[in-house]
Design a protein around this motif. Structure first.
Motif, PDB file in Angstrom:
ATOM      1  N   ILE A   1       0.861  -1.192   0.000  1.00 58.56           N
ATOM      2  CA  ILE A   1       0.000   0.000   0.000  1.00 58.56           C
ATOM      3  C   ILE A   1       0.896   1.239   0.000  1.00 58.56           C
ATOM      4  N   PRO A   2       0.784   2.125  -0.998  1.00 58.38           N
ATOM      5  CA  PRO A   2       1.697   3.274  -1.075  1.00 58.38           C
ATOM      6  C   PRO A   2       1.314   4.444  -0.174  1.00 58.38           C
ATOM      7  N   PHE A   3       0.040   4.593   0.154  1.00 58.16           N
ATOM      8  CA  PHE A   3      -0.379   5.720   1.005  1.00 58.16           C
ATOM      9  C   PHE A   3      -1.739   5.423   1.620  1.00 58.16           C
ATOM     10  N   ILE A   4      -2.053   6.183   2.675  1.00 58.19           N
ATOM     11  CA  ILE A   4      -3.335   6.096   3.376  1.00 58.19           C
ATOM     12  C   ILE A   4      -4.026   7.437   3.240  1.00 58.19           C
ATOM     13  N   THR A   5      -5.333   7.432   3.042  1.00 59.46           N
ATOM     14  CA  THR A   5      -6.073   8.677   2.893  1.00 59.46           C
ATOM     15  C   THR A   5      -7.024   8.880   4.070  1.00 59.46           C
ATOM     16  N   MET A   6      -7.484  10.132   4.190  1.00 57.82           N
ATOM     17  CA  MET A   6      -8.383  10.502   5.282  1.00 57.82           C
ATOM     18  C   MET A   6      -9.715   9.756   5.176  1.00 57.82           C
ATOM     19  N   PRO A   7     -10.348   9.433   6.317  1.00 60.36           N
ATOM     20  CA  PRO A   7     -11.704   8.873   6.271  1.00 60.36           C
ATOM     21  C   PRO A   7     -12.661   9.838   5.577  1.00 60.36           C
ATOM     22  N   LYS A   8     -13.578   9.290   4.778  1.00 61.47           N
ATOM     23  CA  LYS A   8     -14.534  10.126   4.053  1.00 61.47           C
ATOM     24  C   LYS A   8     -15.818  10.355   4.834  1.00 61.47           C
ATOM     25  N   SER A   9     -16.009   9.560   5.885  1.00 63.00           N
ATOM     26  CA  SER A   9     -17.201   9.744   6.708  1.00 63.00           C
ATOM     27  C   SER A   9     -16.909   9.275   8.127  1.00 63.00           C
ATOM     28  N   GLU A  10     -17.758   9.674   9.054  1.00 58.71           N
ATOM     29  CA  GLU A  10     -17.578   9.303  10.457  1.00 58.71           C
ATOM     30  C   GLU A  10     -17.907   7.840  10.718  1.00 58.71           C
ATOM     31  N   SER A  11     -18.501   7.169   9.744  1.00 58.90           N
ATOM     32  CA  SER A  11     -18.876   5.761   9.926  1.00 58.90           C
ATOM     33  C   SER A  11     -17.759   4.797   9.541  1.00 58.90           C
ATOM     34  N   GLU A  12     -16.602   5.306   9.109  1.00 58.02           N
ATOM     35  CA  GLU A  12     -15.489   4.441   8.721  1.00 58.02           C
ATOM     36  C   GLU A  12     -14.669   4.044   9.951  1.00 58.02           C
ATOM     37  N   PHE A  13     -14.397   2.755  10.077  1.00 62.81           N
ATOM     38  CA  PHE A  13     -13.551   2.212  11.143  1.00 62.81           C
ATOM     39  C   PHE A  13     -13.963   2.756  12.514  1.00 62.81           C
ATOM     40  N   VAL A  14     -15.241   2.736  12.804  1.00 70.76           N
ATOM     41  CA  VAL A  14     -15.723   3.319  14.064  1.00 70.76           C
ATOM     42  C   VAL A  14     -15.281   2.511  15.277  1.00 70.76           C
ATOM     43  N   SER A  15     -15.034   1.210  15.099  1.00 74.36           N
ATOM     44  CA  SER A  15     -14.642   0.368  16.240  1.00 74.36           C
ATOM     45  C   SER A  15     -13.185  -0.055  16.187  1.00 74.36           C
ATOM     46  N   LEU A  16     -12.445   0.342  15.158  1.00 70.18           N
ATOM     47  CA  LEU A  16     -11.077  -0.142  14.963  1.00 70.18           C
ATOM     48  C   LEU A  16     -10.148   0.346  16.077  1.00 70.18           C
ATOM     49  N   SER A  17      -9.534  -0.610  16.777  1.00 65.95           N
ATOM     50  CA  SER A  17      -8.581  -0.262  17.836  1.00 65.95           C
ATOM     51  C   SER A  17      -7.193  -0.823  17.574  1.00 65.95           C
ATOM     52  N   ASN A  18      -7.074  -1.775  16.637  1.00 65.74           N
ATOM     53  CA  ASN A  18      -5.782  -2.423  16.365  1.00 65.74           C
ATOM     54  C   ASN A  18      -5.578  -2.493  14.855  1.00 65.74           C
ATOM     55  N   LEU A  19      -4.548  -1.809  14.357  1.00 66.82           N
ATOM     56  CA  LEU A  19      -4.229  -1.802  12.928  1.00 66.82           C
ATOM     57  C   LEU A  19      -2.773  -2.206  12.736  1.00 66.82           C
ATOM     58  N   GLN A  20      -2.539  -3.141  11.814  1.00 68.36           N
ATOM     59  CA  GLN A  20      -1.179  -3.589  11.518  1.00 68.36           C
ATOM     60  C   GLN A  20      -0.897  -3.357  10.038  1.00 68.36           C
ATOM     61  N   ILE A  21       0.089  -2.505   9.742  1.00 69.98           N
ATOM     62  CA  ILE A  21       0.426  -2.166   8.358  1.00 69.98           C
ATOM     63  C   ILE A  21       1.937  -2.246   8.133  1.00 69.98           C
ATOM     64  N   ALA A  22       2.597  -3.179   8.811  1.00 74.71           N
ATOM     65  CA  ALA A  22       4.028  -3.367   8.585  1.00 74.71           C
ATOM     66  C   ALA A  22       4.259  -3.931   7.187  1.00 74.71           C
ATOM     67  N   GLY A  23       5.412  -3.595   6.598  1.00 71.97           N
ATOM     68  CA  GLY A  23       5.751  -4.124   5.280  1.00 71.97           C
ATOM     69  C   GLY A  23       5.010  -3.452   4.143  1.00 71.97           C
ATOM     70  N   SER A  24       4.564  -2.210   4.335  1.00 78.67           N
ATOM     71  CA  SER A  24       3.865  -1.474   3.272  1.00 78.67           C
ATOM     72  C   SER A  24       4.874  -0.716   2.410  1.00 78.67           C
ATOM     73  N   GLN A  25       4.367   0.125   1.518  1.00 81.84           N
ATOM     74  CA  GLN A  25       5.221   0.983   0.686  1.00 81.84           C
ATOM     75  C   GLN A  25       5.002   2.460   1.017  1.00 81.84           C
ATOM     76  N   ILE A  26       4.603   2.737   2.251  1.00 82.46           N
ATOM     77  CA  ILE A  26       4.341   4.114   2.682  1.00 82.46           C
ATOM     78  C   ILE A  26       5.650   4.899   2.737  1.00 82.46           C
TER      79      ILE A  26
END
Length: 642
Positions: free
Chosen positions: A328-353
């Motif tokens: 994944i080369p980049f992450i963008t802003m959430p487009k609405s308040e309903s995105e990932f409302v419960s997400l507490s653990n995110l793992q993005i190791a090994g990306s292309q950021i």
């Protein structure tokens, strides 16, 4: 097993899975005679190994009679096809097609309560050799307690991992259904199962299953011919399909329909690139995965945050999302308040950021507490310590980073470093104005100003906007850390030097000859290079610089990190106040052995390449000679006919 053609009919190309005597697993690609074999009618199995290093070729051979290349099968594993390895031909009597799953197999896995003791009188029939050369008996206590926990009539979870199970006979399914109706968890990972029919047979044989691992079974996607009704597997809560060669996200959506109560779904190491073809609201419109709390998409060829990841963002209860090893080369802003409302653990190791702006977008995830972020171009370029500090400063709510707890002191230092770094950039832009004046600048220009002054002001306004884009938390943290900002403002008259750039560290020797020397208590500038620190250690502990290896360990670090670049500074490695520097002695003999092994491996590769080159040249010469002979014969025939 004999080598008759009738016996080979049990091997179905592109489906049957086999293993050899060493436990390596492969898929049958071809069954029949081989052009390079001495016996023309002998039947072989052409297989493609899961581990491509086990193979010898790509499915082609040189015909013993025509000296031409004959291809019997092609490799389908992407990695194997790129290396032109991964294929082998095996005699049928060397092939193990696995075992049947039945009552006898399961009972053999778990010992009966009345079976003879393995360790009578708490002594195993083995001994261990002591340093003095004596044999010492090995004691085993609690065998009966362990045995009580292994009784099938009481067990709710069964492990059949890696047992070579390839088939589930119909006559065995009803027997197991009767005996194991109480089993709720089963581990079938690493067997030889090759289709979804086997998966259905497992669910039939164990009707109360709530948790099942089918990882490392090459079952591919759910076929359209398999009829399953919505909610049919409503008991399933946890499903592991890692390394199952799934290549379509449609399989994931089918699982969502037939497993409405799914809570954990792992599909790592499959190919879900076609997520881009799915409608953005497909999950929410079909009420799928409404109870899902954990989703593992690690190494699934996910490359686009907007067109792939965002389609998962509307799951209402998703708490843990694993996206490791996706480019994944980049992450963008959430487009609405309903995105990932419960997400507490995110793992993005090994990306292309490559940019901090992606990490700043994660600050908008409202409940994010745990983050795994490393092994990407951004972190590789700035070092582990700087990457950790930068991440902590940019995401104010996270509590753990890369499985390490963030302490209040570490957050304070990270935020001050963030402010200091931003201040340095400000001081390069501002000259005759204060930092506060620069930050308060507005884009409106005075109509009476001269054109030159207006251009300068517009340029400063553009730089101000760029600065805020790069450091969105600067003004917030500037207020929070007034002392740091005051020091930054006062330092503008002295070429922009920032105070608070020294750390208190403890330097200890772990080397044999100097480990008894009292540790040093030093206050060191963060701009000090590791090479200079080694010279200091050499004077204090008497160990030559070339023989030193340095590590540092923070107050809350579980393991020390190596200072492996003499030209990098302490700030590059993130050495914080209160850290401990550990000096150890290099094992010269181990390095020499490793160097020798590297040379041996290199020479072996050269020999293999030379051998392959010689074989290829021989093949080419043979083909040329055969072509020349055929041409001569054709010419002779033509002359004779005339």
């Amino acid at each position: 097993m004999n080598t008759s053609l009738e016996n080979s009919l049990i091997l179905i190309p592109d489906k049957t899975r086999i293993r050899d005597s060493d436990g390596f697993v492969a898929t049958v690609r071809y069954v029949g005679p081989v052009a390079s074999a001495k016996k023309v009618n002998e039947v072989y199995a052409g297989v493609e190994w899961d581990d491509d290093t086990r193979g010898k070729h790509d499915g082609s051979v040189i015909c013993r009679r025509t000296n031409q290349i004959v291809r019997h099968f092609s490799l389908k594993n992407d990695k194997a096809s790129q290396t032109q390895n991964g294929g082998s031909f095996m005699r049928l009597n060397k092939i193990d097609t696995g075992v049947d799953l039945n009552l006898q197999l399961i009972r053999g896995r778990y010992v009966d309560h009345d079976a003879p003791l393995v360790a009578p009188n708490n002594l195993l029939p083995y001994t261990a050799r002591t340093s003095s050369g004596r044999d010492k008996p090995i004691e085993f206590f609690g065998e009966m307690d362990v045995r009580k926990r292994q009784q099938l009539k009481d067990l709710e979870d069964i492990s059949l991992r890696g047992m070579g199970i390839a088939r589930i006979p119909k006559e065995a399914r009803d027997d197991m259904k009767h005996k194991f109706g109480h089993v709720k968890e089963i581990d079938m990972a690493g067997n030889l199962l090759s289709d979804w029919d086997a998966f259905c047979d497992i669910l039939y044989s164990f009707p109360s299953l709530e948790w099942i691992s089918f990882a490392c079974n090459k079952i591919y996607d759910i076929p359209s011919t398999l009829t399953l009704s919505d909610g049919e597997w409503s008991r399933l809560r946890i499903l592991n399909l890692n390394n199952c060669y799934i290549a379509s996200s449609q399989t994931i959506f089918k699982i969502g329909k037939i497993c409405p109560n799914m809570e954990h779904l792992c599909v790592a190491n499959n190919d879900l690139a076609d997520l881009t073809m799915i409608e953005s609201d497909a999950l929410s419109n079909n009420n799928m995965f409404n109870k899902l709390t954990l989703l593992d998409f690690s190494n699934c060829n996910v490359t686009d945050w907007d067109n792939q990841v965002r389609k998962i963002s509307l799951l209402p209860k998703l708490e843990s999302f694993l996206l490791d090893d996706n480019p994944i080369p980049f992450i963008t802003m959430p487009k609405s308040e309903s995105e990932f409302v419960s997400l507490s653990n995110l793992q993005i190791a090994g990306s292309q950021i490559k940019s901090w702006s992606s990490i700043e977008c994660l600050a908008q995830v409202p409940n994010l507490k745990l983050l795994r972020f490393r092994k990407c171009p951004l972190t590789d370029a700035i070092g582990t310590g700087e990457a950790r500090a930068g991440t902590i400063a940019r995401i104010p709510l996270i509590e753990q980073l890369n499985a390490s707890q963030i302490t209040p002191k570490e957050r304070l230092e990270a935020e001050r470093r963030y402010v200091s770094t931003a201040s340095r950039e400000l001081l390069q832009v501002t000259s005759n104005m204060t930092i506060q004046e620069f930050l308060r600048m507005e884009g409106e220009g005075d109509s009476k100003e001269k054109n030159g002054d207006q251009i300068v002001k517009n340029d400063l306004e553009l730089k101000r906007l760029e600065f805020y884009t790069k450091y969105p938390r600067f003004e917030e943290l500037m207020v929070k850390h007034k002392e740091t900002m005051l020091a930054a403002s006062q330092s503008s008259s002295s070429n922009g030097a920032i105070s608070h750039n020294a750390v208190n560290v403890t330097i200890s020797s772990m080397a044999v000859e100097s480990c008894t020397i009292e540790p040093l208590q030093k206050r060191l500038p963060t701009s000090m290079k590791v090479g200079r620190l080694k010279m200091m250690c050499a004077r204090a502990f008497g160990l030559d610089v070339d023989l030193q290896v340095l590590h540092y360990k923070g107050e809350n670090d579980a393991f020390p990190s190596e200072l492996d670049d003499d030209e990098s500074t302490l700030a590059y490695f993130g050495v914080n106040d209160g850290a401990e520097i550990l000096m150890n002695e290099i094992d010269v003999e181990a390095i020499e052995r490793e160097d020798k092994n590297k040379v041996d491996r290199y020479n072996k590769r050269i020999e293999e390449q030379e051998h392959a080159s010689n074989v290829l040249q021989a093949m080419q010469k043979t083909q040329i000679q055969a072509h020349f002979t055929a041409t001569e014969k054709a010419a002779d025939l033509l002359t004779t006919s005339k």
